[in-house]
Design a protein around this motif. Structure first.
Motif, PDB file in Angstrom:
ATOM      1  N   THR A   1       2.980  17.470 -24.713  1.00  0.00           N
ATOM      2  CA  THR A   1       2.167  16.625 -25.587  1.00  0.00           C
ATOM      3  C   THR A   1       1.860  15.302 -24.897  1.00  0.00           C
ATOM      4  N   LEU A   2       0.606  14.884 -25.005  1.00  0.00           N
ATOM      5  CA  LEU A   2       0.177  13.582 -24.512  1.00  0.00           C
ATOM      6  C   LEU A   2       0.186  12.593 -25.664  1.00  0.00           C
ATOM      7  N   HIS A   3       0.944  11.531 -25.521  1.00  0.00           N
ATOM      8  CA  HIS A   3       0.975  10.470 -26.527  1.00  0.00           C
ATOM      9  C   HIS A   3       0.277   9.246 -25.945  1.00  0.00           C
ATOM     10  N   TRP A   4      -0.873   8.897 -26.476  1.00  0.00           N
ATOM     11  CA  TRP A   4      -1.621   7.730 -26.012  1.00  0.00           C
ATOM     12  C   TRP A   4      -1.368   6.549 -26.939  1.00  0.00           C
ATOM     13  N   PHE A   5      -1.060   5.409 -26.346  1.00  0.00           N
ATOM     14  CA  PHE A   5      -0.917   4.146 -27.092  1.00  0.00           C
ATOM     15  C   PHE A   5      -1.908   3.163 -26.501  1.00  0.00           C
ATOM     16  N   ILE A   6      -2.967   2.867 -27.272  1.00  0.00           N
ATOM     17  CA  ILE A   6      -4.110   2.105 -26.795  1.00  0.00           C
ATOM     18  C   ILE A   6      -4.341   0.914 -27.722  1.00  0.00           C
ATOM     19  N   SER A   7      -4.625  -0.240 -27.137  1.00  0.00           N
ATOM     20  CA  SER A   7      -4.916  -1.421 -27.955  1.00  0.00           C
ATOM     21  C   SER A   7      -6.192  -1.225 -28.764  1.00  0.00           C
TER      22      SER A   7
ATOM     23  N   ARG B   1       0.814  -1.209   0.000  1.00  0.00           N
ATOM     24  CA  ARG B   1       0.000   0.000   0.000  1.00  0.00           C
ATOM     25  C   ARG B   1       0.848   1.259   0.000  1.00  0.00           C
ATOM     26  N   HIS B   2       2.022   1.217   0.612  1.00  0.00           N
ATOM     27  CA  HIS B   2       2.854   2.416   0.702  1.00  0.00           C
ATOM     28  C   HIS B   2       3.653   2.597  -0.592  1.00  0.00           C
ATOM     29  N   ARG B   3       3.596   3.805  -1.129  1.00  0.00           N
ATOM     30  CA  ARG B   3       4.264   4.109  -2.397  1.00  0.00           C
ATOM     31  C   ARG B   3       4.945   5.482  -2.317  1.00  0.00           C
ATOM     32  N   LEU B   4       5.837   5.726  -3.267  1.00  0.00           N
ATOM     33  CA  LEU B   4       6.376   7.053  -3.534  1.00  0.00           C
ATOM     34  C   LEU B   4       5.993   7.403  -4.961  1.00  0.00           C
ATOM     35  N   THR B   5       5.696   8.663  -5.222  1.00  0.00           N
ATOM     36  CA  THR B   5       5.273   9.039  -6.571  1.00  0.00           C
ATOM     37  C   THR B   5       5.626  10.482  -6.899  1.00  0.00           C
ATOM     38  N   LEU B   6       5.885  10.736  -8.163  1.00  0.00           N
ATOM     39  CA  LEU B   6       5.953  12.117  -8.620  1.00  0.00           C
ATOM     40  C   LEU B   6       4.571  12.735  -8.445  1.00  0.00           C
ATOM     41  N   THR B   7       4.520  14.010  -8.197  1.00  0.00           N
ATOM     42  CA  THR B   7       3.247  14.698  -8.006  1.00  0.00           C
ATOM     43  C   THR B   7       2.710  15.218  -9.340  1.00  0.00           C
ATOM     44  N   LEU B   8       1.429  15.558  -9.349  1.00  0.00           N
ATOM     45  CA  LEU B   8       0.802  16.041 -10.581  1.00  0.00           C
ATOM     46  C   LEU B   8       1.470  17.285 -11.156  1.00  0.00           C
ATOM     47  N   PRO B   9       1.875  18.282 -10.340  1.00  0.00           N
ATOM     48  CA  PRO B   9       2.550  19.437 -10.944  1.00  0.00           C
ATOM     49  C   PRO B   9       3.803  19.061 -11.729  1.00  0.00           C
ATOM     50  N   VAL B  10       4.585  18.099 -11.217  1.00  0.00           N
ATOM     51  CA  VAL B  10       5.799  17.663 -11.917  1.00  0.00           C
ATOM     52  C   VAL B  10       5.428  16.922 -13.196  1.00  0.00           C
ATOM     53  N   ILE B  11       4.481  16.002 -13.099  1.00  0.00           N
ATOM     54  CA  ILE B  11       4.065  15.243 -14.271  1.00  0.00           C
ATOM     55  C   ILE B  11       3.534  16.182 -15.350  1.00  0.00           C
ATOM     56  N   ASN B  12       2.702  17.129 -14.961  1.00  0.00           N
ATOM     57  CA  ASN B  12       2.080  18.028 -15.934  1.00  0.00           C
ATOM     58  C   ASN B  12       3.033  19.083 -16.486  1.00  0.00           C
ATOM     59  N   ASN B  13       4.258  19.121 -15.962  1.00  0.00           N
ATOM     60  CA  ASN B  13       5.248  20.065 -16.480  1.00  0.00           C
ATOM     61  C   ASN B  13       6.123  19.449 -17.572  1.00  0.00           C
ATOM     62  N   ALA B  14       5.946  18.158 -17.849  1.00  0.00           N
ATOM     63  CA  ALA B  14       6.815  17.454 -18.802  1.00  0.00           C
ATOM     64  C   ALA B  14       6.585  17.923 -20.241  1.00  0.00           C
ATOM     65  N   ASN B  15       7.613  17.772 -21.058  1.00  0.00           N
ATOM     66  CA  ASN B  15       7.473  18.078 -22.484  1.00  0.00           C
ATOM     67  C   ASN B  15       6.629  17.036 -23.202  1.00  0.00           C
ATOM     68  N   ALA B  16       6.760  15.766 -22.787  1.00  0.00           N
ATOM     69  CA  ALA B  16       6.007  14.693 -23.433  1.00  0.00           C
ATOM     70  C   ALA B  16       5.647  13.643 -22.403  1.00  0.00           C
ATOM     71  N   ILE B  17       4.405  13.211 -22.430  1.00  0.00           N
ATOM     72  CA  ILE B  17       3.943  12.126 -21.578  1.00  0.00           C
ATOM     73  C   ILE B  17       3.441  11.009 -22.476  1.00  0.00           C
ATOM     74  N   VAL B  18       3.950   9.816 -22.239  1.00  0.00           N
ATOM     75  CA  VAL B  18       3.576   8.645 -23.032  1.00  0.00           C
ATOM     76  C   VAL B  18       2.723   7.724 -22.168  1.00  0.00           C
ATOM     77  N   PHE B  19       1.435   7.674 -22.446  1.00  0.00           N
ATOM     78  CA  PHE B  19       0.542   6.713 -21.797  1.00  0.00           C
ATOM     79  C   PHE B  19       0.576   5.434 -22.619  1.00  0.00           C
ATOM     80  N   TYR B  20       1.131   4.391 -22.031  1.00  0.00           N
ATOM     81  CA  TYR B  20       1.215   3.103 -22.714  1.00  0.00           C
ATOM     82  C   TYR B  20       0.203   2.162 -22.068  1.00  0.00           C
TER      83      TYR B  20
END
Length: 244
Positions: free
Chosen positions: A237-243, A186-205
């Motif tokens: 840019t959001l890059h989505w890769f979906i089956s 249950r315990h995790r570490l994660t980047l926060t939304l402000p950091v994620i949303n600041n990226a040049n490119a996000i790849v959703f695989y």
């Protein structure tokens, strides 16, 4: 401002090739532009084939990943010992690092801890501050690429529905997070939304047909209250890769 969205739908075999080619192209462009690439890896089981594909240099060697110039980070980590099978680092090591030539100094894993989660998050935030001293935007680290997965509940990285503390974090770059009771650990570490949303490119695989409908709904802005729906990089840019 809405992010630019690119979407690829294909069979799972085609999807992994397309995603690897996209990541390789983005990384090569970053190196060409400013001499290096900063890449945050996703955990879980979904990206195994993607990492293996990149490691096997399935893309042409002439346009392969510039590993020597790539600095690798993590989007999230499970709070388990480093050798535990649940470790996101261990999965990436097995599927990627052990198969490529990359300087050890280029690899920046999140701390492996089983207690003191807030302090571990703070330590990784300090590591990001040092690594991104000259690569900032909006007073946040500027990742060239962040790879994300999608859980059946709409979580991404270790940002889970109902974890109000992690989802509302605005100042910290890394935070402790809590997975639902049915998930372990249950315990995790994660980047926060402000950091994620600041990226040049996000790849959703998102391979597999089980998540296809959910991924499409999120991509089209129909599920904005889910963590994955909160990923809206205004300058990226959001890059989505979906089956298919």
């Amino acid at each position: 401002m809405q992010p630019h969205i690119a979407c690829t739908k294909a069979t799972e075999a085609q999807l992994v090739t397309a995603a690897a080619s996209c990541i390789t192209s983005l990384a090569s462009k970053a190196v060409e532009t400013h001499g290096s690439c900063t890449l945050a890896l996703s955990g879980g089981s979904s990206p195994r084939k993607l990492y293996n594909h990149l490691a096997r240099k399935a893309v042409p060697a002439s346009s392969g990943m510039p590993w020597q110039q790539t600095q690798l980070f993590w989007g999230d980590e499970r709070c388990v010992p480093s050798g535990a099978p649940e470790s996101n680092y261990r999965m990436a090591q097995k599927e990627l690092f052990d198969r490529i030539v990359i300087p050890e100094s280029n690899i920046h894993p999140m701390p492996h801890v089983t207690s003191n989660y807030a302090q571990a998050a703070e330590r990784y935030g300090e590591e990001l501050a040092a690594a991104f001293e000259n690569r900032m935007r909006n007073d946040l680290p500027l990742f060239d690429i962040i790879i994300l997965g999608l859980g059946p509940d709409g979580h991404t990285a270790s940002l889970f529905p109902g974890d109000a503390m992690a989802l509302s974090e605005k100042s910290a770059w890394v935070t402790e997070a809590t997975a639902p009771e049915a998930m372990s650990p249950r315990h995790r570490l994660t980047l926060t939304l402000p950091v994620i949303n600041n990226a040049n490119a996000i790849v959703f695989y998102v391979p597999g047909k089980a998540k296809k409908v959910l991924a499409e709904e999120i991509m089209h802005g129909k599920r904005p209250l889910l963590p994955a729906g909160m990923v809206t990089p205004a300058e990226g840019t959001l890059h989505w890769f979906i089956s298919s």
